[in-house]
Every structure is written in C-alpha cells, then in structure tokens.
Write a protein that holds these residues in place. Structure first.
Motif, short mmCIF file in Angstrom:
data_model
loop_
_atom_site.label_atom_id
_atom_site.label_comp_id
_atom_site.label_asym_id
_atom_site.label_seq_id
_atom_site.Cartn_x
_atom_site.Cartn_y
_atom_site.Cartn_z
N UNK A 88 2.00 0.45 -20.23
CA UNK A 88 1.51 -0.93 -20.18
C UNK A 88 2.57 -1.94 -20.61
N UNK A 89 3.44 -1.56 -21.54
CA UNK A 89 4.41 -2.50 -22.06
C UNK A 89 5.32 -3.07 -20.99
N UNK A 90 5.77 -2.23 -20.07
CA UNK A 90 6.62 -2.72 -18.98
C UNK A 90 5.89 -3.70 -18.08
N UNK A 91 4.61 -3.44 -17.84
CA UNK A 91 3.83 -4.37 -17.02
C UNK A 91 3.65 -5.71 -17.72
N UNK A 92 3.49 -5.66 -19.04
CA UNK A 92 3.37 -6.91 -19.81
C UNK A 92 4.65 -7.73 -19.69
N UNK A 93 5.80 -7.07 -19.85
CA UNK A 93 7.08 -7.78 -19.72
C UNK A 93 7.18 -8.46 -18.37
N UNK A 94 6.87 -7.74 -17.31
CA UNK A 94 6.99 -8.33 -15.98
C UNK A 94 6.01 -9.49 -15.79
N UNK A 95 4.82 -9.36 -16.34
CA UNK A 95 3.87 -10.47 -16.22
C UNK A 95 4.39 -11.71 -16.93
N UNK A 96 4.90 -11.54 -18.14
CA UNK A 96 5.40 -12.69 -18.89
C UNK A 96 6.58 -13.34 -18.19
N UNK A 97 7.51 -12.52 -17.70
CA UNK A 97 8.68 -13.05 -17.00
C UNK A 97 8.25 -13.86 -15.78
N UNK A 98 7.27 -13.33 -15.03
CA UNK A 98 6.81 -14.03 -13.83
C UNK A 98 6.00 -15.27 -14.17
N UNK A 99 5.08 -15.14 -15.10
CA UNK A 99 4.15 -16.24 -15.41
C UNK A 99 4.86 -17.42 -16.06
N UNK A 100 5.83 -17.14 -16.92
CA UNK A 100 6.50 -18.21 -17.66
C UNK A 100 7.91 -18.49 -17.16
N UNK A 101 8.26 -17.91 -16.02
CA UNK A 101 9.54 -18.17 -15.36
C UNK A 101 10.72 -17.95 -16.32
N UNK A 102 10.70 -16.79 -16.99
CA UNK A 102 11.74 -16.47 -17.97
C UNK A 102 12.98 -15.97 -17.24
N UNK A 103 14.11 -16.60 -17.49
CA UNK A 103 15.37 -16.21 -16.86
C UNK A 103 16.07 -15.19 -17.76
N UNK A 104 15.90 -13.91 -17.41
CA UNK A 104 16.46 -12.85 -18.27
C UNK A 104 17.08 -11.72 -17.44
N UNK A 105 17.52 -12.02 -16.22
CA UNK A 105 18.21 -11.04 -15.38
C UNK A 105 17.40 -9.76 -15.18
N UNK A 106 16.09 -9.89 -14.96
CA UNK A 106 15.24 -8.72 -14.76
C UNK A 106 15.62 -8.00 -13.47
N UNK A 107 15.87 -6.69 -13.59
CA UNK A 107 16.19 -5.85 -12.44
C UNK A 107 15.35 -4.58 -12.52
#
Length: 426
Positions: free
Chosen positions: A103-122
């Motif tokens: 679940x933790x990885x899904x939470x990270x992706x949701x937060x990055x997408x929802x709050x437009x976090x620029x963190x070089x997600x790959x």
C-alpha cells in the motif's frame, strides 16, 4: 533559520522552499506531529485530508534525516517478509500485514499525482541475485508476494537481467513493475507543501523538549508550546532524549551514498537501459539508480551505532566499480551518510503511550514505503478506525540484548556473519 541540510546531492538539487519559522508562541491543534520526515509528513497529510487541524514540529529541516538522504527506492513489504511474520506471529497477523505490504507505494504515487509533487518519479524496480541461492530466494519471494495479491512481478534469467542492468555480476533478478524511484528530499518537501495547502502548520528549528501527558497533551519547545488532543511522535533515528523508552527499543545505523557527476546519455543507457532502480540480495546490500539529471546514485553498507565514516567515497566507490568497472574514471560529486533505525526483529514498531500519544519507528531499511503506510494507519486510528494500526502495534517490541553498551557489538557481529554468508554464497 539556523539548521541546514547536510551536504548531499539531494540537498544540492532540492526544489525551492519558503522559509518556515520556528515555534515562538503557544498554539493549539487537533494533532501535534513531532518530526517532519516521511512518517510525520504522511501522518499530518492524511489527517489534514480528513479535516483535522495539524501542527508539525521539526527539530531541524523538513526531511533532514533518512527521509531526505535515502536511496530513493520504492520497495514494497517490510524488512522481514510475510513468511517470517507468519512463522513468528501467526497466519492471521501475516495475512493482515500482507494486505498492507504493497500500500505504501500506492500512497506515494497518489500523493505525487494529486499534489503535483516534482520528485523525478520513475517506475520499475529490480531485485538482483548475486548467486543461485539468492535467485531461488527471489523465486520464493515472487510466489509469496503473489500469494498476498501482488501480481506485477516477473523473473529474469541471467541473460534477461542484462537488458536492465549493464553488469556481469547477477545471475538473475526479480522485476517489480510497481517498484520505482524518486528524489526523496523533494518528495518530503512536496508533502510539506501539500500539508500547508490544506491548512496545516509546519515549524522548523523547533526541537521538542518535553511532552506533558493528559486529556490534552502539551508539547513544549524552547520558545513555545502546542496543546493538542493527540500527539504523534515520529522522530525515528533522531529522537534524542525525548522518550528514552522508545530509544531503548531500537538502534540508529548509518548507510552511505555517493553520486557521480552527470553521465552521458550513452553511458546512462549502458548502465541502466530501462532506467529502473536496483538493489541486490545481500544482507549488507548495494543499491543504485539514475537521478533525474543522469547521475548514478550508489549506496550500500552499514555502520552500526550511526558512526560517521571518515571517507564515504572510499567505502562505496569500490562497490560501484565492482558492479560497473566502466566508471573508473568518472568523478564523484557527492558523498554522504544518514541514519535509519534498526529494530531487533527488523519490523517497524507502532504503539500508543497513554490514550492519545502515538508513535511509529524502526523501519529497518524499508522506510520509504512503510512510513507512508504508517501515516495512513495512524490517521485512521486517530479518527477512530484503529484495526489496522492495532495489527502493527501488536508485534512484540524487544530491546537489544545487553542494553545500550552491547547492542552495537552484538549487531555488528551478526552483520559480519551474514556478510560472510553472502560472500560465500551460502
């Protein structure tokens, strides 16, 4: 602002942030969170999303500890997997933790997408086997994770793994399509901005000196205090002197990371053709990936008791060259160390102190995803839905044998034993 980040590639490439004040008055909130690493930030953000008023107190800077200095890899599960949990704590606990393990990885992706976090997600992660024993263990891991509902996995043989990692070291690998990597400090900074966008307050340079328990807790700093219905303690390896009983349950350890100068696109493709992150299967593992601007970030090793190594580059560069000899003439631009918190059973420690003080700590090297899960579980518990938090809190929390003086040598001897097993392939 007095605290500064330790020198690292992440600090040098951090997204611009506003100056945040230290606490200098008496305020109140529904929840006071102590620590602005991933555990504290995830907790505060999940609470703010639920409508709670939240204050975060950080002794130094946002993401100052392991959250802003780690390898940046999204790795699922816990430092001990569900088979270990089932053997020691029973099938019911293993099944419940298995449902949360990804679940933790899904939470990270949701937060990055929802709050437009620029963190070089790959996307994409590799577990690399250095020998046949490790390859068989990866086959067992794949079956175990699939048993607990994670289906985004493929085994790679010795030929296939070279399509992902440009080295002769590995005899195969497990490819996790839902793994990935991020700029860890920028993820923390983006989560802090998200908290503030929802009305939360964050104070840096505000070390907590005392917690007064009661129906309403009072959290004191040198120049202010927060009165709150609930407190969340998220100091992890940097919880110094505040709650000694928590510190006795775990041990700070240091890990080392180096970062090369920017590499040519051709060399980047030679090293990691698919731009996935990699960790090997040794007990004292190596891990590496490409940064957003084309550097190789390479980490590994452990110093027990959080001792600062004199020359991080001297420790890690030989490991990097063993994997990628073609980098022998490449300059190292950054080298640093950071602390994580190790528990005796290598499982995280969740719990309550009294009725309204919560804590989570000791992710034992699997903190990037587990911390984000922790925030969801604690927020739900504070809201009154504590079933999943209570599963984690039910795990026994043992002190290291021999107390503070002996826990470092005991653990170091254990690490030496497993390191020799790794080298012998047994």
């Amino acid at each position: 602002m007095t605290a500064i980040y330790p020198s690292s590639y992440y600090a040098a490439s951090a997204n611009q942030q506003p100056d945040r004040p230290s606490l200098s008055s008496s305020i109140s909130a529904d929840v006071c969170v102590i620590g602005a690493g991933y555990t504290g930030l995830s907790t505060a953000l999940h609470l703010a999303e639920r409508g709670f008023s939240v204050v975060v107190l950080e002794a130094s800077r946002i993401g100052f500890g392991a959250s802003g200095r780690n390898g940046g890899q999204i790795v699922h599960s816990y430092s001990r997997d569900m088979d270990f949990i089932e053997r020691h704590y029973g099938q019911k606990t293993a099944n419940a933790m298995g449902k949360m393990a990804f679940e933790g990885g899904r939470i990270i992706r949701r937060l990055v997408d929802q709050y437009h976090i620029q963190c070089d997600l790959k996307d994409g992660g590799i577990f690399a086997a250095c020998n046949q024993k490790q390859l068989h263990e990866l086959e067992a891991k794949k079956a175990l994770w699939e048993q607990h509902g994670h289906q985004q996995l493929d085994m790679l043989d010795a030929h296939q793994v070279r399509e992902y990692v440009g080295t002769e070291r590995y005899e195969g690998a497990l490819l996790d399509h839902s793994g990935g990597h991020i700029h860890p400090l920028n993820l923390a900074l983006g989560e802090a901005t998200a908290i503030e966008s929802l009305g939360g307050q964050i104070f840096e340079d505000s070390p907590v000196v005392d917690i007064q328990q009661g129906p309403k807790a009072v959290v004191k700093t040198a120049n202010g205090q927060v009165t709150a219905n609930f407190v969340m303690v998220a100091g992890n390896a940097y919880l110094t002197g505040l709650l000694p009983k928590l510190q006795q349950k775990a041990m700070p350890c240091g890990t080392q990371v180096i970062t090369t100068a920017p590499l040519s696109p051709e060399l980047q493709h030679q090293l990691l053709p698919k731009d996935h992150c990699v960790e090997d299967c040794n007990y004292l593992l190596d891990y590496f990936r490409l940064s957003g601007d084309g550097r190789l970030i390479y980490g590994g090793g452990v110093t027990y008791g959080a001792r600062e190594p004199d020359k991080v580059e001297a420790l890690i560069r030989p490991k990097m060259l063993k994997t990628f000899p073609m980098l022998k003439d490449v300059k190292i631009d950054y080298a640093w160390t950071g602390n994580f918190l190790l528990t005796l059973m290598r499982l995280p420690q969740f719990g309550r102190i009294g009725d309204n003080i919560y804590y989570a700590q000791g992710y034992s090297g699997h903190g990037v995803t587990s911390t984000h899960l922790a925030g969801e579980l604690i927020a739900s518990a504070i809201q009154g839905q504590a079933e999943r938090f209570d599963v984690m809190a039910s795990l026994p929390q043992y002190p290291f044998p021999g107390g503070r003086l002996m826990r470092i040598p005991y653990t170091a001897m254990g690490a030496f034993y497993y390191d020799m097993r790794d080298k012998l392939g047994i």
